[in-house]
Design a protein around this motif. Structure first.
Motif, PDB file in Angstrom:
ATOM      1  N   ARG A  64       2.455  -7.575  -1.418  1.00 39.03           N
ATOM      2  CA  ARG A  64       0.992  -7.577  -1.522  1.00 39.03           C
ATOM      3  C   ARG A  64       0.580  -6.722  -2.712  1.00 39.03           C
ATOM      4  O   ARG A  64       1.020  -5.596  -2.867  1.00 39.03           O
ATOM      5  CB  ARG A  64       0.353  -7.047  -0.241  1.00 39.03           C
ATOM      6  CG  ARG A  64      -1.166  -7.189  -0.239  1.00 39.03           C
ATOM      7  CD  ARG A  64      -1.791  -6.798   1.097  1.00 39.03           C
ATOM      8  NE  ARG A  64      -1.254  -7.615   2.159  1.00 39.03           N
ATOM      9  CZ  ARG A  64      -0.795  -7.124   3.326  1.00 39.03           C
ATOM     10  NH1 ARG A  64      -0.814  -5.831   3.564  1.00 39.03           N
ATOM     11  NH2 ARG A  64      -0.333  -7.928   4.252  1.00 39.03           N
ATOM     12  N   THR A  65      -0.296  -7.283  -3.545  1.00 36.55           N
ATOM     13  CA  THR A  65      -0.721  -6.614  -4.776  1.00 36.55           C
ATOM     14  C   THR A  65      -1.980  -5.787  -4.554  1.00 36.55           C
ATOM     15  O   THR A  65      -2.604  -5.854  -3.493  1.00 36.55           O
ATOM     16  CB  THR A  65      -0.972  -7.660  -5.877  1.00 36.55           C
ATOM     17  OG1 THR A  65      -2.025  -8.528  -5.451  1.00 36.55           O
ATOM     18  CG2 THR A  65       0.288  -8.469  -6.163  1.00 36.55           C
ATOM     19  N   SER A  66      -2.360  -5.049  -5.584  1.00 33.79           N
ATOM     20  CA  SER A  66      -3.527  -4.167  -5.486  1.00 33.79           C
ATOM     21  C   SER A  66      -4.821  -4.943  -5.273  1.00 33.79           C
ATOM     22  O   SER A  66      -5.787  -4.406  -4.735  1.00 33.79           O
ATOM     23  CB  SER A  66      -3.651  -3.304  -6.742  1.00 33.79           C
ATOM     24  OG  SER A  66      -3.815  -4.117  -7.888  1.00 33.79           O
ATOM     25  N   ASP A  67      -4.847  -6.220  -5.673  1.00 28.02           N
ATOM     26  CA  ASP A  67      -6.035  -7.047  -5.445  1.00 28.02           C
ATOM     27  C   ASP A  67      -5.875  -7.913  -4.198  1.00 28.02           C
ATOM     28  O   ASP A  67      -6.522  -8.938  -4.045  1.00 28.02           O
ATOM     29  CB  ASP A  67      -6.388  -7.878  -6.682  1.00 28.02           C
ATOM     30  CG  ASP A  67      -5.183  -8.550  -7.309  1.00 28.02           C
ATOM     31  OD1 ASP A  67      -4.057  -8.377  -6.810  1.00 28.02           O
ATOM     32  OD2 ASP A  67      -5.372  -9.260  -8.305  1.00 28.02           O
ATOM     33  N   ASN A  68      -4.995  -7.456  -3.296  1.00 23.81           N
ATOM     34  CA  ASN A  68      -4.812  -8.037  -1.966  1.00 23.81           C
ATOM     35  C   ASN A  68      -4.311  -9.484  -1.973  1.00 23.81           C
ATOM     36  O   ASN A  68      -4.598 -10.247  -1.070  1.00 23.81           O
ATOM     37  CB  ASN A  68      -6.095  -7.915  -1.131  1.00 23.81           C
ATOM     38  CG  ASN A  68      -5.788  -7.763   0.343  1.00 23.81           C
ATOM     39  OD1 ASN A  68      -4.763  -7.195   0.704  1.00 23.81           O
ATOM     40  ND2 ASN A  68      -6.658  -8.274   1.177  1.00 23.81           N
ATOM     41  N   ASP A 124      13.915  -0.285  -3.190  1.00 24.18           N
ATOM     42  CA  ASP A 124      13.788   0.954  -2.417  1.00 24.18           C
ATOM     43  C   ASP A 124      12.758   0.813  -1.307  1.00 24.18           C
ATOM     44  O   ASP A 124      12.974   1.286  -0.192  1.00 24.18           O
ATOM     45  CB  ASP A 124      13.392   2.117  -3.331  1.00 24.18           C
ATOM     46  CG  ASP A 124      14.518   2.523  -4.268  1.00 24.18           C
ATOM     47  OD1 ASP A 124      15.678   2.125  -4.039  1.00 24.18           O
ATOM     48  OD2 ASP A 124      14.230   3.242  -5.244  1.00 24.18           O
ATOM     49  N   MET A 125      11.634   0.166  -1.614  1.00 25.78           N
ATOM     50  CA  MET A 125      10.598  -0.041  -0.592  1.00 25.78           C
ATOM     51  C   MET A 125      11.142  -0.883   0.563  1.00 25.78           C
ATOM     52  O   MET A 125      10.844  -0.611   1.727  1.00 25.78           O
ATOM     53  CB  MET A 125       9.386  -0.773  -1.180  1.00 25.78           C
ATOM     54  CG  MET A 125       8.524   0.022  -2.095  1.00 25.78           C
ATOM     55  SD  MET A 125       7.265  -1.116  -2.759  1.00 25.78           S
ATOM     56  CE  MET A 125       5.954   0.021  -3.076  1.00 25.78           C
ATOM     57  N   TYR A 126      11.914  -1.900   0.230  1.00 23.86           N
ATOM     58  CA  TYR A 126      12.438  -2.821   1.236  1.00 23.86           C
ATOM     59  C   TYR A 126      13.354  -2.100   2.221  1.00 23.86           C
ATOM     60  O   TYR A 126      13.327  -2.374   3.412  1.00 23.86           O
ATOM     61  CB  TYR A 126      13.173  -3.977   0.546  1.00 23.86           C
ATOM     62  CG  TYR A 126      13.671  -5.028   1.505  1.00 23.86           C
ATOM     63  CD1 TYR A 126      12.788  -5.805   2.242  1.00 23.86           C
ATOM     64  CD2 TYR A 126      15.033  -5.249   1.665  1.00 23.86           C
ATOM     65  CE1 TYR A 126      13.236  -6.773   3.112  1.00 23.86           C
ATOM     66  CE2 TYR A 126      15.492  -6.218   2.543  1.00 23.86           C
ATOM     67  CZ  TYR A 126      14.605  -6.968   3.259  1.00 23.86           C
ATOM     68  OH  TYR A 126      15.047  -7.932   4.134  1.00 23.86           O
ATOM     69  N   LEU A 127      14.125  -1.160   1.720  1.00 21.18           N
ATOM     70  CA  LEU A 127      15.022  -0.406   2.591  1.00 21.18           C
ATOM     71  C   LEU A 127      14.261   0.432   3.609  1.00 21.18           C
ATOM     72  O   LEU A 127      14.767   0.723   4.690  1.00 21.18           O
ATOM     73  CB  LEU A 127      15.930   0.505   1.753  1.00 21.18           C
ATOM     74  CG  LEU A 127      16.964  -0.194   0.888  1.00 21.18           C
ATOM     75  CD1 LEU A 127      17.686   0.818   0.007  1.00 21.18           C
ATOM     76  CD2 LEU A 127      17.945  -0.978   1.740  1.00 21.18           C
ATOM     77  N   HIS A 128      13.027   0.827   3.263  1.00 20.75           N
ATOM     78  CA  HIS A 128      12.232   1.706   4.122  1.00 20.75           C
ATOM     79  C   HIS A 128      10.943   1.035   4.599  1.00 20.75           C
ATOM     80  O   HIS A 128       9.985   1.719   4.942  1.00 20.75           O
ATOM     81  CB  HIS A 128      11.903   3.003   3.370  1.00 20.75           C
ATOM     82  CG  HIS A 128      13.112   3.680   2.829  1.00 20.75           C
ATOM     83  ND1 HIS A 128      14.031   4.329   3.620  1.00 20.75           N
ATOM     84  CD2 HIS A 128      13.590   3.781   1.566  1.00 20.75           C
ATOM     85  CE1 HIS A 128      15.006   4.800   2.876  1.00 20.75           C
ATOM     86  NE2 HIS A 128      14.765   4.482   1.621  1.00 20.75           N
ATOM     87  N   ALA A 129      10.925  -0.293   4.617  1.00 20.19           N
ATOM     88  CA  ALA A 129       9.707  -1.039   4.975  1.00 20.19           C
ATOM     89  C   ALA A 129       9.369  -0.880   6.446  1.00 20.19           C
ATOM     90  O   ALA A 129      10.242  -0.675   7.290  1.00 20.19           O
ATOM     91  CB  ALA A 129       9.878  -2.513   4.639  1.00 20.19           C
ATOM     92  N   SER A 137       7.722  -2.369  10.064  1.00 13.99           N
ATOM     93  CA  SER A 137       8.152  -3.517  10.859  1.00 13.99           C
ATOM     94  C   SER A 137       7.579  -4.838  10.357  1.00 13.99           C
ATOM     95  O   SER A 137       8.197  -5.883  10.521  1.00 13.99           O
ATOM     96  CB  SER A 137       7.781  -3.316  12.329  1.00 13.99           C
ATOM     97  OG  SER A 137       6.373  -3.178  12.451  1.00 13.99           O
ATOM     98  N   ASP A 138       6.388  -4.807   9.729  1.00 14.98           N
ATOM     99  CA  ASP A 138       5.820  -6.055   9.223  1.00 14.98           C
ATOM    100  C   ASP A 138       6.538  -6.535   7.963  1.00 14.98           C
ATOM    101  O   ASP A 138       6.443  -7.700   7.585  1.00 14.98           O
ATOM    102  CB  ASP A 138       4.315  -5.954   8.985  1.00 14.98           C
ATOM    103  CG  ASP A 138       3.935  -4.998   7.862  1.00 14.98           C
ATOM    104  OD1 ASP A 138       4.827  -4.360   7.274  1.00 14.98           O
ATOM    105  OD2 ASP A 138       2.733  -4.896   7.572  1.00 14.98           O
ATOM    106  N   GLY A 139       7.262  -5.641   7.302  1.00 18.81           N
ATOM    107  CA  GLY A 139       8.070  -6.015   6.153  1.00 18.81           C
ATOM    108  C   GLY A 139       7.304  -6.329   4.883  1.00 18.81           C
ATOM    109  O   GLY A 139       7.887  -6.771   3.907  1.00 18.81           O
ATOM    110  N   VAL A 140       5.989  -6.093   4.859  1.00 15.89           N
ATOM    111  CA  VAL A 140       5.187  -6.366   3.662  1.00 15.89           C
ATOM    112  C   VAL A 140       5.310  -5.181   2.712  1.00 15.89           C
ATOM    113  O   VAL A 140       5.104  -4.035   3.101  1.00 15.89           O
ATOM    114  CB  VAL A 140       3.710  -6.622   4.026  1.00 15.89           C
ATOM    115  CG1 VAL A 140       2.862  -6.790   2.776  1.00 15.89           C
ATOM    116  CG2 VAL A 140       3.584  -7.836   4.928  1.00 15.89           C
TER     117      VAL A 140
END
Length: 128
Positions: free
Chosen positions: A10-14, A32-37, A39-42
């Motif tokens: 999801r981008t800054s402009d939603n 890195d974000m994916y490893l610590h996402a 539960s919704d995984g977004v």
């Protein structure tokens, strides 16, 4: 046949875009974000959708060692969009995409006079 899971970004402009796991691995920040996402995984990035889409297109290219501007039609985008995409690639730590975009910028600058380069830079910096 195995179907690879798509990851929502999801981008800054939603706006939402979907990245393959391969593309996420090519963008260090997303990896890195994916490893610590949650539960919704977004994965949420603080960059606008058009720039993120350009980076995603490059990261999705078929050959891991080659990022081609021809694959994603980067050579047809405006200079300000190119600069936004370069900034997004830097933010996302997508080194291959950043290199591809930088090569396109250098291609556009090649053979131009100093005056033409100044005009090129000024025109991109005066755009909203």
């Amino acid at each position: 046949m195995y179907k690879q899971r798509k990851i929502t970004v999801r981008t800054s402009d939603n706006q939402e875009t979907f990245w393959s796991q391969k593309a996420v691995q090519r963008a260090g920040t997303l990896s890195d974000m994916y490893l610590h996402a949650d539960s919704d995984g977004v994965l949420i990035v603080d960059r606008p959708a058009p720039a993120v889409w350009v980076v995603a297109s490059i990261c999705e290219s078929a050959d891991e060692s080659v990022y081609s501007v021809d694959d994603v039609r980067v050579k047809y985008i405006a200079l300000d969009q190119l600069m936004d995409a370069m900034e997004a690639a830097h933010y996302l730590a997508a080194d291959g995409a950043l290199g591809c975009l930088a090569n396109e910028l250098f291609r556009r600058m090649a053979g131009k006079s100093v005056e033409a380069l100044i005009a090129l830079v000024r025109s991109s910096s005066t755009q909203p």
